[in-house]
Scaffold this motif. Structure first.
Motif, PDB file in Angstrom:
ATOM      1  N   GLU A 105      -6.517  -6.478   0.014  1.00  0.00           N
ATOM      2  CA  GLU A 105      -5.538  -6.470  -1.083  1.00  0.00           C
ATOM      3  C   GLU A 105      -5.004  -5.060  -1.289  1.00  0.00           C
ATOM      4  O   GLU A 105      -5.759  -4.085  -1.300  1.00  0.00           O
ATOM      5  CB  GLU A 105      -6.206  -6.957  -2.366  1.00  0.00           C
ATOM      6  CG  GLU A 105      -5.293  -6.963  -3.579  1.00  0.00           C
ATOM      7  CD  GLU A 105      -6.024  -7.321  -4.852  1.00  0.00           C
ATOM      8  OE1 GLU A 105      -5.373  -7.354  -5.914  1.00  0.00           O
ATOM      9  OE2 GLU A 105      -7.251  -7.580  -4.782  1.00  0.00           O
ATOM     10  N   LYS A 106      -3.689  -4.929  -1.451  1.00  0.00           N
ATOM     11  CA  LYS A 106      -3.080  -3.631  -1.734  1.00  0.00           C
ATOM     12  C   LYS A 106      -3.244  -3.327  -3.221  1.00  0.00           C
ATOM     13  O   LYS A 106      -2.895  -4.137  -4.075  1.00  0.00           O
ATOM     14  CB  LYS A 106      -1.595  -3.626  -1.360  1.00  0.00           C
ATOM     15  CG  LYS A 106      -1.321  -4.023   0.099  1.00  0.00           C
ATOM     16  CD  LYS A 106      -2.045  -3.124   1.077  1.00  0.00           C
ATOM     17  CE  LYS A 106      -1.613  -3.397   2.519  1.00  0.00           C
ATOM     18  NZ  LYS A 106      -1.976  -4.758   2.985  1.00  0.00           N
ATOM     19  N   ILE A 107      -3.787  -2.164  -3.504  1.00  0.00           N
ATOM     20  CA  ILE A 107      -4.125  -1.786  -4.876  1.00  0.00           C
ATOM     21  C   ILE A 107      -3.371  -0.520  -5.262  1.00  0.00           C
ATOM     22  O   ILE A 107      -3.304   0.440  -4.485  1.00  0.00           O
ATOM     23  CB  ILE A 107      -5.637  -1.536  -5.006  1.00  0.00           C
ATOM     24  CG1 ILE A 107      -6.419  -2.821  -4.674  1.00  0.00           C
ATOM     25  CG2 ILE A 107      -5.998  -1.055  -6.407  1.00  0.00           C
ATOM     26  CD1 ILE A 107      -7.911  -2.590  -4.551  1.00  0.00           C
ATOM     27  N   SER A 110      -7.090   1.310  -0.902  1.00  0.00           N
ATOM     28  CA  SER A 110      -7.185  -0.154  -0.921  1.00  0.00           C
ATOM     29  C   SER A 110      -8.249  -0.644   0.052  1.00  0.00           C
ATOM     30  O   SER A 110      -9.035  -1.544  -0.261  1.00  0.00           O
ATOM     31  CB  SER A 110      -5.824  -0.774  -0.566  1.00  0.00           C
ATOM     32  OG  SER A 110      -4.829  -0.390  -1.496  1.00  0.00           O
ATOM     33  N   ASN A 134     -10.322   5.744 -10.026  1.00  0.00           N
ATOM     34  CA  ASN A 134      -9.676   4.531  -9.527  1.00  0.00           C
ATOM     35  C   ASN A 134     -10.687   3.467  -9.124  1.00  0.00           C
ATOM     36  O   ASN A 134     -10.443   2.268  -9.317  1.00  0.00           O
ATOM     37  CB  ASN A 134      -8.761   4.882  -8.356  1.00  0.00           C
ATOM     38  CG  ASN A 134      -7.414   5.416  -8.804  1.00  0.00           C
ATOM     39  OD1 ASN A 134      -6.482   4.663  -9.058  1.00  0.00           O
ATOM     40  ND2 ASN A 134      -7.311   6.738  -8.926  1.00  0.00           N
ATOM     41  N   GLU A 161      -2.635   3.495   2.032  1.00  0.00           N
ATOM     42  CA  GLU A 161      -3.455   2.282   1.963  1.00  0.00           C
ATOM     43  C   GLU A 161      -4.953   2.591   2.072  1.00  0.00           C
ATOM     44  O   GLU A 161      -5.781   1.681   2.058  1.00  0.00           O
ATOM     45  CB  GLU A 161      -3.055   1.308   3.078  1.00  0.00           C
ATOM     46  CG  GLU A 161      -1.653   0.752   2.924  1.00  0.00           C
ATOM     47  CD  GLU A 161      -1.283  -0.224   4.032  1.00  0.00           C
ATOM     48  OE1 GLU A 161      -0.384  -1.038   3.785  1.00  0.00           O
ATOM     49  OE2 GLU A 161      -1.892  -0.169   5.118  1.00  0.00           O
ATOM     50  N   GLN A 218     -11.292  -0.503 -10.779  1.00  0.00           N
ATOM     51  CA  GLN A 218     -11.381  -1.736  -9.993  1.00  0.00           C
ATOM     52  C   GLN A 218     -12.730  -2.433 -10.171  1.00  0.00           C
ATOM     53  O   GLN A 218     -13.080  -3.341  -9.421  1.00  0.00           O
ATOM     54  CB  GLN A 218     -11.170  -1.411  -8.508  1.00  0.00           C
ATOM     55  CG  GLN A 218      -9.787  -0.878  -8.185  1.00  0.00           C
ATOM     56  CD  GLN A 218      -8.686  -1.858  -8.564  1.00  0.00           C
ATOM     57  OE1 GLN A 218      -8.800  -3.063  -8.299  1.00  0.00           O
ATOM     58  NE2 GLN A 218      -7.630  -1.349  -9.191  1.00  0.00           N
ATOM     59  N   VAL A 278     -11.833   0.111  -1.321  1.00  0.00           N
ATOM     60  CA  VAL A 278     -12.262  -0.862  -2.335  1.00  0.00           C
ATOM     61  C   VAL A 278     -12.694  -2.164  -1.675  1.00  0.00           C
ATOM     62  O   VAL A 278     -13.725  -2.756  -2.016  1.00  0.00           O
ATOM     63  CB  VAL A 278     -11.141  -1.112  -3.359  1.00  0.00           C
ATOM     64  CG1 VAL A 278     -11.508  -2.268  -4.292  1.00  0.00           C
ATOM     65  CG2 VAL A 278     -10.874   0.149  -4.169  1.00  0.00           C
ATOM     66  N   SER A 279     -11.908  -2.618  -0.713  1.00  0.00           N
ATOM     67  CA  SER A 279     -12.232  -3.866  -0.019  1.00  0.00           C
ATOM     68  C   SER A 279     -13.587  -3.772   0.665  1.00  0.00           C
ATOM     69  O   SER A 279     -14.414  -4.698   0.572  1.00  0.00           O
ATOM     70  CB  SER A 279     -11.142  -4.184   1.000  1.00  0.00           C
ATOM     71  OG  SER A 279     -11.478  -5.328   1.765  1.00  0.00           O
TER      72      SER A 279
END
Length: 428
Positions: free
Chosen positions: A368-370, A225, A255, A222, A259, A228-229
């Motif tokens: 959010e899980k990406i 993810s 990645n 994770e 996004q 990114v958040s």
């Protein structure tokens, strides 16, 4: 101290005043008088401390234009080579000194031509050796040698190259060595090649009142993810994401861009043009995230960085301090975030061995899980896997060359981690 009080040549003073410099930094105030007096100097300073001017201004005073190469500055990376030569060019605007940069990854022909007229050469060890072997560089007139970021010379495996170069430089010279850390290896180098040096240390510290340091304990799959958040919570700031390997840099960059994050990579496996293009884009704020290895980013003075993200935890407290020191500068606030997965615990304990650091644990926010997309190409599979929601996958192949001689640039790889039940961090 005002720059006027440094007593440098009036043409050099005119140039630095035109660049907007009003006050000397601590390392400049201490080093410049000693260098002007002909002393060998060992300077310990961090990125952004003003060390290029500390050795560059008195060096330029000693240059006689058109009398051959009189000063050689060795740097571990191409980017630092360009940065130092650009700074010296600016400082020498009104003196007429000819500054030439010499590094791999670009054509050697123009460098050969430029070396015939150069007064000062800034170069990486590999490409300097190329010119030595071709007979296209003449060291007979050198009176000043500078070893910049000497600790990185060791870490990147260049010390044998440096020793070969030193054997071909006149012994009657002034030698200046600058390094962020002064290890036993550096001390041995100093004993071999410097004469009764003056050691000068500028304070390396974190502006605690301006820099927020925090960490999140996160499951490895994770980690991306959460990154990114956090980045999307601060869309207007400039940030640097540090990864431990070239493969990790490539993978995280790819990645992030998928996004919608404006990110570019910088590491030793990229061509020189791509590395400089990424830096220029960050400086122009065409991108807002630079994903980098420690080696590639070391020595680069990048302005207005508001966030540093440790995607992979550095091995030592010194490396941590140098990473986070890229933000919270010139009175601005900064944010340093460390993402701590299970395989990072050992390194994080090393960081916490510095009792002056205050790094607060934060509760995980909702994020959010990406899916983390991996390359299916066979590659170098050593080192810990980069975290991502997609779970397992193969890594990118790692580039193998550095500079014009095919020298390999070291990337930081964490040790093999044993299983741990949870994060237990000690302060030794």
């Amino acid at each position: 101290m005002l720059v006027e009080e440094l007593n440098v040549n009036h043409n050099i003073l005119k140039a630095i005043k035109a660049l907007g410099y009003e006050n000397a930094t601590q390392i400049q105030e201490k080093c410049i008088p000693e260098i002007k007096n002909g002393k060998d100097v060992v300077g310990q300073s961090s990125t952004g401390s003003g060390k290029t001017a500390a050795f560059g201004l008195p060096l330029l005073e000693k240059i006689e234009n058109g009398k051959g190469i009189q000063a050689l500055i060795l740097t571990p990376t191409r980017e630092l080579c360009v940065q130092v030569s650009d700074a010296l060019f600016s400082f020498s605007k009104f003196t007429g000194a000819r500054i030439t940069s010499v590094y791999g990854g670009v054509g050697i022909g123009p460098q050969i031509h430029a070396l015939q007229r150069a007064d000062v050469v800034v170069g990486t060890p590999g490409r300097i050796l190329d010119h030595m072997e071709r007979g296209t560089i003449n060291f007979s007139k050198i009176k000043i040698l500078v070893l910049d970021e000497a600790d990185k010379m060791f870490e990147m495996g260049f010390i044998e190259d440096v020793e070969r170069i030193l054997k071909n430089i006149p012994k009657e010279r002034q030698t200046l060595l600058f390094s962020a850390t002064l290890s036993q290896s550096i001390h041995q180098l100093v004993q071999r090649h410097l004469r009764h040096p003056v050691t000068i240390k500028s304070e390396i510290h974190v502006a605690k009142h301006l820099l927020k340091q925090r960490y999140y304990v996160i499951r490895n799959h994770e980690k991306f993810s959460l990154l990114v958040s956090l980045i999307k919570l601060n869309p207007s700031g400039l940030g640097i994401v540090f990864c431990g390997t070239r493969r990790g840099v490539d993978s995280v960059t790819k990645n992030l861009r998928s996004q919608g994050v404006k990110a570019m990579a910088i590491h030793g496996g990229l061509t020189q043009s791509k590395r400089m293009y990424a830096l220029e884009n960050l400086k122009r704020e065409s991108i807002n995230i630079l994903v980098a290895t420690d080696v590639a980013a070391r020595g680069l003075d990048i302005k207005n960085v508001s966030h540093v993200y440790n995607y992979d935890v550095p091995k030592t407290a010194d490396e941590y301090v140098h990473r986070i020191g890229r933000t919270a500068r010139a009175g601005a606030e900064g944010d340093a975030v460390t993402l701590l997965a299970e395989h990072d615990y050992e390194n994080f304990n090393h960081v916490l061995s510095d009792r002056s650091l205050t790094i607060r644990k934060e509760d995980l926010p909702q994020f959010e899980k990406i899916a983390f997309q991996r390359d299916n190409t066979q590659g170098d599979r050593r080192g810990p896997r980069q975290g991502g929601f997609a779970g397992r996958g193969r890594g990118f192949s790692q580039g193998s060359s550095y500079g014009g001689r095919g020298r390999r640039e070291e990337e930081h790889r964490g040790p093999s981690f044993g299983r741990k039940k949870g994060p237990v961090f000690s302060r030794r």
